[in-house]
Write a protein that holds these residues in place. Structure first.
Motif, PDB file in Angstrom:
ATOM      1  N   PHE A  89      -4.570 -10.915  -0.074  1.00 48.41           N
ATOM      2  CA  PHE A  89      -4.875 -10.298  -1.365  1.00 48.41           C
ATOM      3  C   PHE A  89      -6.240  -9.601  -1.361  1.00 48.41           C
ATOM      4  O   PHE A  89      -6.437  -8.606  -2.060  1.00 48.41           O
ATOM      5  CB  PHE A  89      -4.841 -11.357  -2.473  1.00 48.41           C
ATOM      6  N   GLU A  90      -7.182 -10.146  -0.576  1.00 53.36           N
ATOM      7  CA  GLU A  90      -8.532  -9.576  -0.563  1.00 53.36           C
ATOM      8  C   GLU A  90      -8.557  -8.152  -0.018  1.00 53.36           C
ATOM      9  O   GLU A  90      -9.512  -7.399  -0.248  1.00 53.36           O
ATOM     10  CB  GLU A  90      -9.473 -10.466   0.250  1.00 53.36           C
ATOM     11  N   THR A  91      -7.527  -7.759   0.715  1.00 51.40           N
ATOM     12  CA  THR A  91      -7.459  -6.392   1.247  1.00 51.40           C
ATOM     13  C   THR A  91      -6.680  -5.453   0.327  1.00 51.40           C
ATOM     14  O   THR A  91      -6.509  -4.273   0.644  1.00 51.40           O
ATOM     15  CB  THR A  91      -6.795  -6.382   2.638  1.00 51.40           C
ATOM     16  N   LEU A  92      -6.198  -5.981  -0.802  1.00 47.09           N
ATOM     17  CA  LEU A  92      -5.356  -5.189  -1.703  1.00 47.09           C
ATOM     18  C   LEU A  92      -5.949  -5.106  -3.111  1.00 47.09           C
ATOM     19  O   LEU A  92      -5.215  -5.000  -4.103  1.00 47.09           O
ATOM     20  CB  LEU A  92      -3.955  -5.817  -1.774  1.00 47.09           C
ATOM     21  N   THR A  93      -7.277  -5.152  -3.191  1.00 47.73           N
ATOM     22  CA  THR A  93      -7.912  -5.147  -4.514  1.00 47.73           C
ATOM     23  C   THR A  93      -7.662  -3.852  -5.272  1.00 47.73           C
ATOM     24  O   THR A  93      -7.465  -3.865  -6.499  1.00 47.73           O
ATOM     25  CB  THR A  93      -9.429  -5.374  -4.380  1.00 47.73           C
ATOM     26  N   LYS A  94      -7.647  -2.728  -4.583  1.00 51.74           N
ATOM     27  CA  LYS A  94      -7.380  -1.450  -5.242  1.00 51.74           C
ATOM     28  C   LYS A  94      -5.951  -1.400  -5.774  1.00 51.74           C
ATOM     29  O   LYS A  94      -5.706  -0.962  -6.899  1.00 51.74           O
ATOM     30  CB  LYS A  94      -7.618  -0.284  -4.277  1.00 51.74           C
ATOM     31  N   GLU A  95      -5.027  -1.863  -4.967  1.00 55.91           N
ATOM     32  CA  GLU A  95      -3.615  -1.860  -5.378  1.00 55.91           C
ATOM     33  C   GLU A  95      -3.378  -2.813  -6.546  1.00 55.91           C
ATOM     34  O   GLU A  95      -2.548  -2.548  -7.420  1.00 55.91           O
ATOM     35  CB  GLU A  95      -2.718  -2.246  -4.195  1.00 55.91           C
ATOM     36  N   ALA A  96      -4.130  -3.927  -6.570  1.00 60.83           N
ATOM     37  CA  ALA A  96      -3.991  -4.907  -7.657  1.00 60.83           C
ATOM     38  C   ALA A  96      -4.477  -4.343  -8.989  1.00 60.83           C
ATOM     39  O   ALA A  96      -4.096  -4.831 -10.052  1.00 60.83           O
ATOM     40  CB  ALA A  96      -4.759  -6.178  -7.322  1.00 60.83           C
ATOM     41  N   ILE A  97      -5.305  -3.330  -8.931  1.00 62.75           N
ATOM     42  CA  ILE A  97      -5.770  -2.651 -10.150  1.00 62.75           C
ATOM     43  C   ILE A  97      -4.851  -1.483 -10.513  1.00 62.75           C
ATOM     44  O   ILE A  97      -4.462  -1.303 -11.668  1.00 62.75           O
ATOM     45  CB  ILE A  97      -7.221  -2.146  -9.959  1.00 62.75           C
ATOM     46  N   ALA A 113      -1.128  -7.109 -14.713  1.00 62.06           N
ATOM     47  CA  ALA A 113      -2.467  -7.670 -14.539  1.00 62.06           C
ATOM     48  C   ALA A 113      -2.493  -9.093 -15.086  1.00 62.06           C
ATOM     49  O   ALA A 113      -1.964  -9.351 -16.172  1.00 62.06           O
ATOM     50  CB  ALA A 113      -3.491  -6.810 -15.275  1.00 62.06           C
ATOM     51  N   ARG A 115       0.836  -1.210   0.000  1.00 62.91           N
ATOM     52  CA  ARG A 115       0.000   0.000   0.000  1.00 62.91           C
ATOM     53  C   ARG A 115       0.869   1.257   0.000  1.00 62.91           C
ATOM     54  O   ARG A 115       0.594   2.234  -0.699  1.00 62.91           O
ATOM     55  CB  ARG A 115      -0.911   0.015   1.226  1.00 62.91           C
ATOM     56  N   LYS A 155       1.250 -10.280  -9.548  1.00 60.42           N
ATOM     57  CA  LYS A 155       0.020  -9.680 -10.059  1.00 60.42           C
ATOM     58  C   LYS A 155      -0.034  -8.180  -9.772  1.00 60.42           C
ATOM     59  O   LYS A 155      -0.852  -7.469 -10.356  1.00 60.42           O
ATOM     60  CB  LYS A 155      -1.200 -10.359  -9.426  1.00 60.42           C
TER      61      LYS A 155
END
Length: 277
Positions: free
Chosen positions: A68-76, A241, A24, A237
């Motif tokens: 990973f479920e807490t980093l969805t914004k960062e993954a995008i 993407a 983050r 990831k």
């Protein structure tokens, strides 16, 4: 659960949260930068830290307890920012090499990531050879410095580079000419989904290509027997993407490479479903 197991579980959770916070922080730092080119030393520092950190998570086997479920914004956000920075970096270095009187393979070793690109080709070439023998390679999303095309040409392949970016294509053409590879590599500015693919082509799809689902449909409709696409797994990831898979009634995955310390991407080889396994 024993006290030892509980301690280990808590340790994993703690490390996972630490990893998430670090990602983050790095994402926030790079978002604040207005210049993502190599001219900006902050970008170089942040991206280097990000790649090093994610590689550590992967190579130490710590990816399994990443939240990973807490980093969805960062993954995008991160793959988009990294993709833009990568494109700008390649343009920067392409212009640098074009400005030289003479450019050889040895000259290209000045590039920061030359060894990574070479390691990527060494990892992928055997898988490509299984389906691309006697075919022309078509490299989609080739960018300003298509190292895959260089190494393929030096290995004896003819290559067509396709990219929609006008500036990237112009730089690519100039550098290919400087390298003396213009008889082996052709550069075409074109939309990948509407290119006139034939059965004599073996397609390699770069990680940064968007709209891969439409591309897969186009390849299937044009009768392409085999193609390869670069993908990203695990912690990587956050750099690229993940690539979607083709519909099972169109293509079947036949093989894939395994990333290592020098290679972030996974290359997946797909075969036309009508040809069987």
């Amino acid at each position: 659960m024993s006290s030892t197991q509980a301690h280990s579980t808590q340790q994993f959770l703690t490390q996972g949260l630490e990893h998430a916070e670090k990602i983050r922080t790095l994402c926030s730092e790079i978002e604040q930068e207005t210049d993502l080119s190599p001219h900006n030393p902050n970008v170089n520092r942040i991206l280097s830290s990000l790649v090093t950190y994610l590689s550590h998570i992967e190579n130490c086997g710590e990816c399994s307890y990443m939240p990973f479920e807490t980093l969805t914004k960062e993954a995008i956000k991160l793959p988009k920012l990294c993709g833009e920075a990568e494109c700008m970096m390649e343009k920067f270095w392409a212009a640098h090499f074009i400005s030289k009187k003479q450019v050889t393979q040895e000259t290209l070793k000045e590039f920061w990531y030359y060894n990574n690109y070479k390691a990527l080709w060494d990892l992928e070439k055997d898988l490509i050879e299984t389906s691309a023998k006697d075919k022309t390679l078509v490299f989609l999303g080739s960018g300003a410095m298509p190292f895959t095309a260089y190494f393929a040409a030096w290995s004896g392949y003819n290559v067509i580079c396709i990219d929609f970016d006008k500036e990237a294509c112009a730089l690519s053409k100039s550098l290919i000419q400087k390298l003396g590879l213009d008889e082996k590599i052709q550069v075409i500015q074109h939309d990948a989904t509407t290119f006139a693919f034939t059965k004599e082509h073996f397609v390699i799809c770069a990680s940064l290509i968007e709209g891969k689902e439409n591309l897969y449909k186009a390849l299937f409709e044009r009768g392409i027997e085999n193609f390869a696409v670069r993908d990203a797994e695990g912690a990587y990831k956050f750099l690229y993407a993940p690539s979607p898979r083709p519909a099972l009634d169109t293509y079947i995955e036949m093989a894939q490479t395994v990333p290592n310390e020098q290679c972030i991407n996974t290359l997946r080889l797909f075969k036309h479903a009508d040809l069987g396994e």
